[in-house]
Design an enzyme around this catalytic site. Sequence first.
Site, PDB file in Angstrom:
ATOM      1  N   SER A  99     -68.644   9.178 -73.898  1.00 33.48           N
ATOM      2  CA  SER A  99     -69.043   9.085 -75.306  1.00 33.48           C
ATOM      3  C   SER A  99     -68.569   7.728 -75.802  1.00 33.48           C
ATOM      4  CB  SER A  99     -68.343  10.195 -76.092  1.00 33.48           C
ATOM      5  OG  SER A  99     -68.437   9.972 -77.481  1.00 33.48           O
ATOM      6  N   TYR A 138     -61.358  15.455 -78.288  1.00 31.44           N
ATOM      7  CA  TYR A 138     -62.663  15.081 -77.719  1.00 31.44           C
ATOM      8  C   TYR A 138     -62.602  13.649 -77.183  1.00 31.44           C
ATOM      9  CZ  TYR A 138     -67.707  14.156 -77.417  1.00 31.44           C
ATOM     10  OH  TYR A 138     -68.965  13.811 -76.975  1.00 31.44           O
TER      11      TYR A 138
END
Length: 246
Positions: free
Chosen positions: A153, A166
């Site tokens: 990401s 995350y």
Amino acid sequence: MFYYTPPRNLLNNKIILVTGAGDGIGRTAAKTYAKYGAKVILLGRTIKKLESIYDEINKAEYPRPAIYPMNLEGATPTDYDNLAETISKEFGRLDGLLHNAGILGTLTPIEHYDIKQWYQVMQVNLNAPFMLTRACLGLLKAAPDASIIFTSSSVGRKAKAYWGAYAVSKFGIEGLMQILADELETNTKIRVNSINPGATRTVMRAEAYPGEDVKTVTPPEAIMPLYLYLMGADSAEVNGQAMDAQ
Ligand code: NAP
């Protein structure tokens, strides 16, 4: 956007395992890999969703996939060994492994981050890909030129406030990718790379950006060129790269 025009038979006869294949990017990747000739093993936690993509792939008359229901949050090392054993018995090798399943957790300051949730996010996003890769390495070595793709990401490359577990899990994924790429470079035909999908129209994106007009967000189909490139033979010499799909 990453541009690549794959040959129609790019993945003919390849055995490819996709995690989180029931929804979002993983669902589209599974269908796309099947479209280009692969036999896809659909791994995910919601059987109904896996059955629906299974039906979709069959209806399109792509190679018949396989379903492997598994909850990556609770899976034990024995579960991973059983999965590898099943693949070994059925196919004898694994040509591709797309680590796609992931959860967002909560966007909140570290000071308030729920500890149980931190563990959950790390388990699904980082520990599970480690255990799954470890269990599948023998199968990947048995393939003539295998590809492992990790899903990262933008916050796994440059972190931002409130992205908590995350972002940390995605930094871990980039580290795991680099370690494996280095370890497997000399003595195996396995390549290991990571993809940052970029903003993509899925449930997770909507969860992270609830106010966003979904019509303005790239659909999963549009980011498939990089997923195909890294899975197919044209990327045979690409190893240890952190790449962007958009
Ligand atoms: P998504 O729509 O939420 O789909 C995630 C998939 O992972 C679902 O199929 C889900 O299964 C599965 N999954 C979650 N927890 C699982 C578990 N414990 N065991 C097994 N499967 C599990 O997310 P997405 O947007 O497609 O994201 C795919 C990947 O891209 C993730 O790694 C994510 O971090 C990354 N990513 C996405 C974006 C974006 O904009 N969408 C941007 C950057 C990175 P169920 O459907 O059964 O829950």
